[in-house]
Design a protein around this motif. Structure first.
Motif, mmCIF file in Angstrom:
data_model
loop_
_atom_site.group_PDB
_atom_site.id
_atom_site.type_symbol
_atom_site.label_atom_id
_atom_site.label_comp_id
_atom_site.label_asym_id
_atom_site.label_seq_id
_atom_site.Cartn_x
_atom_site.Cartn_y
_atom_site.Cartn_z
ATOM 1 N N ASN A 143 -7.680 -32.506 1.822
ATOM 2 C CA ASN A 143 -6.601 -31.162 2.622
ATOM 3 C C ASN A 143 -6.476 -30.025 1.793
ATOM 4 O O ASN A 143 -5.964 -28.973 2.931
ATOM 5 C CB ASN A 143 -5.305 -31.786 3.237
ATOM 6 C CG ASN A 143 -5.692 -32.293 4.970
ATOM 7 O OD1 ASN A 143 -6.051 -32.110 6.120
ATOM 8 N ND2 ASN A 143 -5.524 -33.814 4.657
ATOM 9 N N ASP A 146 -5.178 -32.516 7.966
ATOM 10 C CA ASP A 146 -3.352 -31.674 7.968
ATOM 11 C C ASP A 146 -3.615 -30.192 8.551
ATOM 12 O O ASP A 146 -3.551 -29.261 8.256
ATOM 13 C CB ASP A 146 -2.750 -31.719 6.753
ATOM 14 C CG ASP A 146 -2.018 -31.395 6.743
ATOM 15 O OD1 ASP A 146 -0.830 -30.898 7.474
ATOM 16 O OD2 ASP A 146 -0.657 -31.344 6.051
ATOM 17 N N ALA A 147 -2.755 -29.947 9.966
ATOM 18 C CA ALA A 147 -2.512 -28.234 9.884
ATOM 19 C C ALA A 147 -2.109 -27.927 9.101
ATOM 20 O O ALA A 147 -1.883 -26.416 9.380
ATOM 21 C CB ALA A 147 -2.757 -28.275 12.013
ATOM 22 N N ASN A 148 -1.067 -28.125 8.362
ATOM 23 C CA ASN A 148 -0.323 -27.552 8.055
ATOM 24 C C ASN A 148 -0.624 -27.480 6.017
ATOM 25 O O ASN A 148 0.325 -26.461 5.821
ATOM 26 C CB ASN A 148 1.140 -28.193 8.228
ATOM 27 C CG ASN A 148 2.005 -28.680 9.373
ATOM 28 O OD1 ASN A 148 1.666 -27.142 9.687
ATOM 29 N ND2 ASN A 148 2.410 -29.493 9.608
ATOM 30 N N SER A 149 -1.562 -27.926 5.502
ATOM 31 C CA SER A 149 -1.632 -27.721 4.616
ATOM 32 C C SER A 149 -2.849 -26.328 4.367
ATOM 33 O O SER A 149 -3.229 -25.827 5.127
ATOM 34 C CB SER A 149 -3.162 -28.714 4.498
ATOM 35 O OG SER A 149 -3.500 -28.961 2.786
ATOM 36 N N GLN A 150 -1.930 -26.373 3.027
ATOM 37 C CA GLN A 150 -2.597 -24.776 2.478
ATOM 38 C C GLN A 150 -4.270 -24.945 1.612
ATOM 39 O O GLN A 150 -4.125 -25.304 0.347
ATOM 40 C CB GLN A 150 -1.600 -23.745 1.164
ATOM 41 C CG GLN A 150 -0.455 -23.572 2.683
ATOM 42 C CD GLN A 150 -0.884 -22.821 3.810
ATOM 43 O OE1 GLN A 150 -1.130 -21.733 3.316
ATOM 44 N NE2 GLN A 150 0.115 -23.462 4.406
#
Length: 442
Positions: free
Chosen positions: A325, A255-259
């Motif tokens: 993630n 998940d590229a948007n995961s922090q």
């Protein structure tokens, strides 16, 4: 009784009473100091754990715990192996397999791999039958229902005590089931689906010896990863093929948007081969160096620890995907064959930190896995190097890309090939034994 004798008897009783009181006072003082020290060092939870351990030791049966029916061990005379016939596979006929499986609760990683492989072969045209082998006296109906509802089996399921039908192949799936496969009178080439070196599951003793014996039963091994195949061939002369570890990349995905803000650790203390205690020491060191990094523990509920952490306990795969993630790195230790966890971490862009060992390197064979000595300081330093890595996002993406082509279909295809080739080779040997050259003397 003379007066002197009465006086002597009274003195003896008084002396004995004083000795009993003195001993009791000594033991009471000892236990009081011990309790104070435990509460001071480990808190009330440490005292509770100690009491529960003592109580469990007291009530635990003192008899040997059998993981195999003793009658199967008695029957298995390796000096007189049974000659197993292998039915001819006619054109258009499905290959029939009998799988001997131990009882499985929900979420068993080993059973997940067994049943995933079984279902792949079923889709490829095989006809499977599952026979449960349960020396613990469990409820067969419960395990049958669980196999269908949780693991999705649609094939025939029976209790092995009722016997097995003839088949082209009979597959043992753990060491106790190997005794049943060796003794069974049904036809079928004997296979051994081996996911770990099971003698290592026990201290040196009866169970480890019985487990090791199964590698001398003449079965054809199909192992999880190359390390096991090479070990069994080298040490026991076993014929063996291997399948690569798969990864469910539809469930575990980047998940590229995961922090990312944490470290994940597979902490299942009930499985000694995962070296959980050493991992916890490493996290204690790491938490002092990087106190702002969250620590996510999963696998089983954990008690109090000397550092702050989130206790996830036993989690679903979807929840695990979220944890990975959110993590820069994941600690996954193994003293025997590597677990499935590192590949799942990689798929999510979570960099696995694994203990340095041939059995881990050979099976994982991935450039993005980080290795460290099985020492708390070495593991903590490796974790710290990952969380302080510049451009971590690029490294996480590359790690996830490295397992994109990894699938359980590849593993299933390898098992399919191994079974077909082994049965065909036995059939060819059987034909050659029935063909005798004719010698003519002139």
């Amino acid at each position: 009784m003379p007066l002197k004798s009465k006086k002597f008897s009274g003195v003896s009783l008084l002396t004995s009473a004083i000795a009993i009181v003195t001993t009791a006072r000594t033991q009471l003082n000892r236990r009081t100091r011990q309790i104070k020290r435990l509460v001071s060092d480990e808190g009330p939870g440490g005292l509770t754990d100690k009491i529960r351990t003592k109580l469990s030791d007291a009530i635990r049966p003192k008899t040997f715990m059998w993981h195999v029916f003793p009658s199967d061990v008695l029957q298995a005379d390796l000096s007189k192996p049974q000659h197993q016939t292998i039915p001819v596979i006619n054109d258009g006929q499905p290959i029939e397999l009998n799988w001997i499986v131990g009882p499985a609760g929900p979420g068993s990683g080993g059973h997940t791999t067994i049943f995933r492989t079984l279902k792949y072969l079923q889709a490829a045209g095989y006809r499977n039958r599952v026979y449960f082998y349960d020396p613990y006296g469990g409820d067969g109906k419960y395990y049958q229902d669980l196999a269908r509802s949780h693991y999705g089996l649609t094939c025939e399921i029976q209790d092995i005590r009722h016997g097995m039908k003839d088949a082209h192949g009979v597959i043992a799936t753990c060491w106790p089931t190997a005794y049943a496969a060796f003794n069974a009178s049904c036809s079928g080439k004997r296979f051994y689906f081996i996911q770990d070196y099971e003698p290592y599951f026990y201290p040196v003793g009866t169970n480890s010896a019985l487990a090791e014996t199964t590698y001398r039963m003449g079965f054809h091994g199909i192992t999880a990863g190359r390390w096991l195949s090479e070990k069994l061939t080298r040490e026991f002369g076993m014929d063996a093929d291997w399948f690569p570890f798969g990864c469910d990349t539809a469930r575990y995905r980047f998940d590229a948007n995961s922090q990312r803000s944490g470290i994940a650790f597979y902490a299942r203390a009930g499985t000694p081969r995962r070296a959980v205690e050493i991992g916890l020491l490493a996290l204690e060191l790491f938490s002092k160096r990087q106190p702002e990094i969250e620590l996510h523990l999963f696998g089983q509920p954990m008690g109090s620890l000397p550092f702050k952490f989130t206790n996830h306990g036993l989690v679903s795969p979807d929840k695990l995907n979220q944890i990975y993630n959110r993590s820069f790195a994941g600690l996954s230790l193994s003293l025997t064959n590597v677990s499935l966890v590192p590949h799942e971490m990689l798929a999510c862009g979570c960099i696995p930190v694994v203990n340095e060992a041939d059995h881990n390197r050979i099976v994982l064979d991935n450039a993005y896995v980080r290795y460290a000595a099985l020492l708390p300081h070495a593991l903590a330093e490796t974790l710290e190097a990952i969380v302080t890595m510049p451009n971590f996002g690029h490294a996480a993406q590359r790690a996830a890309d490295s397992v994109k082509s990894t699938s359980w279909d590849i593993a299933g295809a390898a098992v399919d090939t191994a079974i077909r080739n082994a049965i065909a080779a036995d059939a060819a040997r059987s034909r050659s034994r029935r063909t005798f050259p004719i010698s003519i003397s002139l």
